[in-house]
Design an enzyme around this catalytic site. Structure first.
Site, PDB file in Angstrom:
ATOM      1  CG  LEU A 157      -0.498  -0.164   2.596  1.00  0.00           C
ATOM      2  CD1 LEU A 157       0.003   1.156   3.144  1.00  0.00           C
ATOM      3  CD2 LEU A 157      -1.648  -0.686   3.430  1.00  0.00           C
ATOM      4  CB  CYS A 267       8.410   2.032   1.677  1.00  0.00           C
ATOM      5  SG  CYS A 267       7.064   1.445   2.692  1.00  0.00           S
TER       6      CYS A 267
HETATM    7  C1  UDX Z   1       5.837   3.069  -1.583  1.00  0.00           C
HETATM    8  C2  UDX Z   1       5.354   1.999  -2.583  1.00  0.00           C
HETATM    9  O1  UDX Z   1       4.723   2.650  -3.704  1.00  0.00           O
HETATM   10  C3  UDX Z   1       4.429   1.022  -1.916  1.00  0.00           C
HETATM   11  O2  UDX Z   1       4.053   0.001  -2.819  1.00  0.00           O
HETATM   12  C4  UDX Z   1       5.132   0.420  -0.699  1.00  0.00           C
HETATM   13  O3  UDX Z   1       4.283  -0.440  -0.017  1.00  0.00           O
HETATM   14  C5  UDX Z   1       5.629   1.517   0.235  1.00  0.00           C
HETATM   15  O4  UDX Z   1       6.442   2.428  -0.478  1.00  0.00           O
HETATM   16  P1  UDX Z   1       4.852   5.279  -0.505  1.00  0.00           P
HETATM   17  O5  UDX Z   1       6.156   5.410   0.208  1.00  0.00           O
HETATM   18  O6  UDX Z   1       3.611   5.487   0.267  1.00  0.00           O
HETATM   19  O7  UDX Z   1       4.716   3.831  -1.175  1.00  0.00           O
HETATM   20  O8  UDX Z   1       4.846   6.366  -1.666  1.00  0.00           O
HETATM   21  P2  UDX Z   1       4.979   6.425  -3.252  1.00  0.00           P
HETATM   22  O9  UDX Z   1       3.754   7.046  -3.798  1.00  0.00           O
HETATM   23  O10 UDX Z   1       5.396   5.167  -3.845  1.00  0.00           O
HETATM   24  O11 UDX Z   1       6.149   7.502  -3.377  1.00  0.00           O
HETATM   25  C6  UDX Z   1       7.416   7.286  -2.804  1.00  0.00           C
HETATM   26  C7  UDX Z   1       8.328   8.470  -3.014  1.00  0.00           C
HETATM   27  O12 UDX Z   1       8.708   8.589  -4.369  1.00  0.00           O
HETATM   28  C8  UDX Z   1       7.715   9.805  -2.641  1.00  0.00           C
HETATM   29  O13 UDX Z   1       8.683  10.612  -2.004  1.00  0.00           O
HETATM   30  C9  UDX Z   1       7.316  10.390  -3.977  1.00  0.00           C
HETATM   31  O14 UDX Z   1       7.249  11.799  -3.948  1.00  0.00           O
HETATM   32  C10 UDX Z   1       8.436   9.884  -4.857  1.00  0.00           C
HETATM   33  N1  UDX Z   1       8.076   9.788  -6.279  1.00  0.00           N
HETATM   34  C11 UDX Z   1       7.153   8.879  -6.700  1.00  0.00           C
HETATM   35  C12 UDX Z   1       8.732  10.592  -7.200  1.00  0.00           C
HETATM   36  O15 UDX Z   1       9.575  11.424  -6.854  1.00  0.00           O
HETATM   37  N2  UDX Z   1       8.422  10.436  -8.532  1.00  0.00           N
HETATM   38  C13 UDX Z   1       7.498   9.546  -8.980  1.00  0.00           C
HETATM   39  O16 UDX Z   1       7.301   9.464 -10.198  1.00  0.00           O
HETATM   40  C14 UDX Z   1       6.842   8.738  -8.034  1.00  0.00           C
END
Ligand code: UDX
Length: 461
Positions: A157, A267
């Site tokens: 998630l 994560c």
């Molecule tokens: C992530 C995974 O998506 C999820 O499957 C796992 O269980 C936990 O880690 P989360 O940490 O809630 O989830 O956020 P996510 O939306 O994946 O974004 C993670 C980070 O990457 C954020 O800091 C976000 O800003 C960054 N991000 C994401 C980017 O900089 N660019 C993108 O294109 C996507």
């Protein structure tokens, strides 16, 4: 048949899983050591900000399918299935700290009143489920597969979309060893079976590694696009057109190709470090992931440095509006948020910071001065200096306009929707300076320039 489920740990994963499993019709008891958390949850108030969670929580409490307690022993003794969702924070050396998991395994062994399935939801390094199995077998004298079974069921998630992700997952991964455990898990997730969610049945080690491989891959994708964005910027190309075109190739997919100030959260930083540490432990080359970790750290520094440059080389004595403190939109979580390092850098350089986030201010307060478990790894000397500077020059604001009042420059660090529609006429009236650094590319550059701002985004001209 609905199951009697204990969920140990009421953090992000534990709480959302408790609510979701109850909504599937199971009888769920969430366990936490902290009485204040248990009381809050029993009164129907979520302890984290997550869209939709409050109504699901209240609905299932009212239906008497869900309640919370501090009494782990009795709850485990009464359960058919025990979900383990306690924390696995990183240790200094990058390895995950498994002391909480091992503690729970011992508690389960002590309360193994009959056959139970133990399901690990926490993200754990390869071999941990085997270790849990060993601890329970040794301490209870029961044989795995007969007295109890261990299942690895990693959670994917995303914060901010956790409820939606729980009810509509891309897949459910289940590492298991015997048919009885499989039948139990089919019962638990029957609701998802019915909507044809793909189920991946595999061994314990494969399930454990799927989670790390997925997160490490996504972190790699983000670091890749960030570095490409820096190159696009240097050469006069446009990263959005590049990312969009790359995404049109079905082999690549357009998702997770959005450049920004670097990934954060609970994560990616933790899991990439853990997988690198596992590689070292087994003598396997994980140099790609190690470079991703370094590249992401550098992206945070590059972002702070770029802002300083836009402000003429030094922000000393100037005021900077920082919009967005959470590590991404729709969450109050600031763990490893790029905003921490950016604000620290501004304070170090002598700037005054006017900060606003729709949900993250409370959590940010202690993180930026290096307190709490995710406080940014400052040494005590630095921590004192930052805390002193924060007390004098860091102001938390009531909304985005309040933050812009008297600011020489604006940096957008988190992509909250309210910032996408920022009224630039009003911003121009409130700000004394005209610099906007849009570290998430949420504004229209042309529009910003028309309004008289010096605009810089990431990887675009
Ligand atoms: C992530 C995974 O998506 C999820 O499957 C796992 O269980 C936990 O880690 P989360 O940490 O809630 O989830 O956020 P996510 O939306 O994946 O974004 C993670 C980070 O990457 C954020 O800091 C976000 O800003 C960054 N991000 C994401 C980017 O900089 N660019 C993108 O294109 C996507």
């Amino acid at each position: 048949m609905a199951k009697n489920i204990a969920v140990i740990g009421t953090g992000y994963v534990g709480l959302v899983s408790s609510v979701g499993l109850a909504d599937f019709g199971n009888i769920v008891t969430g366990v936490d050591l902290r009485a204040d958390i248990v009381d809050t949850l029993n009164s129907g108030r979520p302890t984290i900000y997550e869209i939709g969670l409050d109504s699901y929580l209240q609905r299932n409490i009212e239906a008497e399918r869900l309640h919370f307690t501090t009494n782990g022993d009795d709850t485990i003794a009464a359960a058919d299935i025990v979900f383990v969702a306690v924390g696995t924070p990183p240790k200094e050396d990058g390895h995950a700290d498994l002391s909480q998991i091992e503690g729970v395994a011992r508690q389960i062994a002590a309360n193994l009143t009959g056959y139970k399935v133990i399901v690990t939801k926490s993200t754990v390094p390869v071999g941990t489920n085997r270790r849990i199995q060993q601890i329970i077998a040794t301490e209870s004298g029961q044989t795995p597969g007969r007295g109890f079974s261990v299942v690895s069921n990693p959670e994917f998630l995303r914060e901010g979309k956790a409820v939606q992700d729980f009810f509509h997952p891309d897949r459910i991964v289940l590492g298991y060893e015997d048919e009885r455990a499989r039948e139990y898990m089919e019962d638990v997730y029957r609701a998802l079976y019915l909507i044809q969610t793909p189920f991946v049945w595999c061994n314990l080690e494969t399930a454990e590694l799927i989670k790390y491989a997925s997160n490490a891959f996504l972190a790699t994708k983000i670091t890749f696009i960030n570095q490409m964005a820096n190159l696009a910027e240097a050469t006069g190309a446009d990263i959005h057109t590049i990312a969009k075109s790359m995404g049109m190739d079905g082999r690549i997919s357009p998702k997770f190709l959005h450049p920004g100030p670097g990934y954060g959260g609970s994560c990616f930083p933790k899991d990439t470090k853990a997988v690198a540490a596992t590689g070292d432990e087994y003598g396997v080359d994980m140099s790609l992931i190690k470079e991703v970790i370094r590249g992401n750290d550098r992206q945070k520094t590059i972002t702070a440095g770029k802002l300083v440059k836009l402000m003429g080389g030094s922000p000393a004595g100037k005021t900077v509006a920082v919009l967005g403190l959470a590590f991404k939109a729709e969450t109050d979580d600031v763990r490893e948020s790029p905003a921490i390092e950016i604000v620290q850098e501004l304070l170090r350089e002598g700037a005054t910071v006017r900060a606003f986030d729709p949900e993250g201010i409370e959590n940010f307060r202690s993180a930026v001065i290096g307190e709490g478990p995710f406080g940014g790894g400052l040494n005590s000397d630095l921590r004192e200096k930052i805390a002193e500077a924060a007390a004098e020059r860091l102001h938390y604001c009531t909304d985005e306009f309040n933050a812009l009042d008297g600011a020489d420059a604006l940096i957008i660090v988190t992509e909250w929707n309210v910032f996408r529609n920022l009224d630039l006429d009003r911003a121009a009236l409130l700000m004394t300076g005209r610099v906007i650094f849009d570290a998430r590319n949420v504004l229209d550059p042309e529009h910003a320039r028309e309004k008289g701002f010096t605009y810089a985004g990431v990887g675009r001209v």
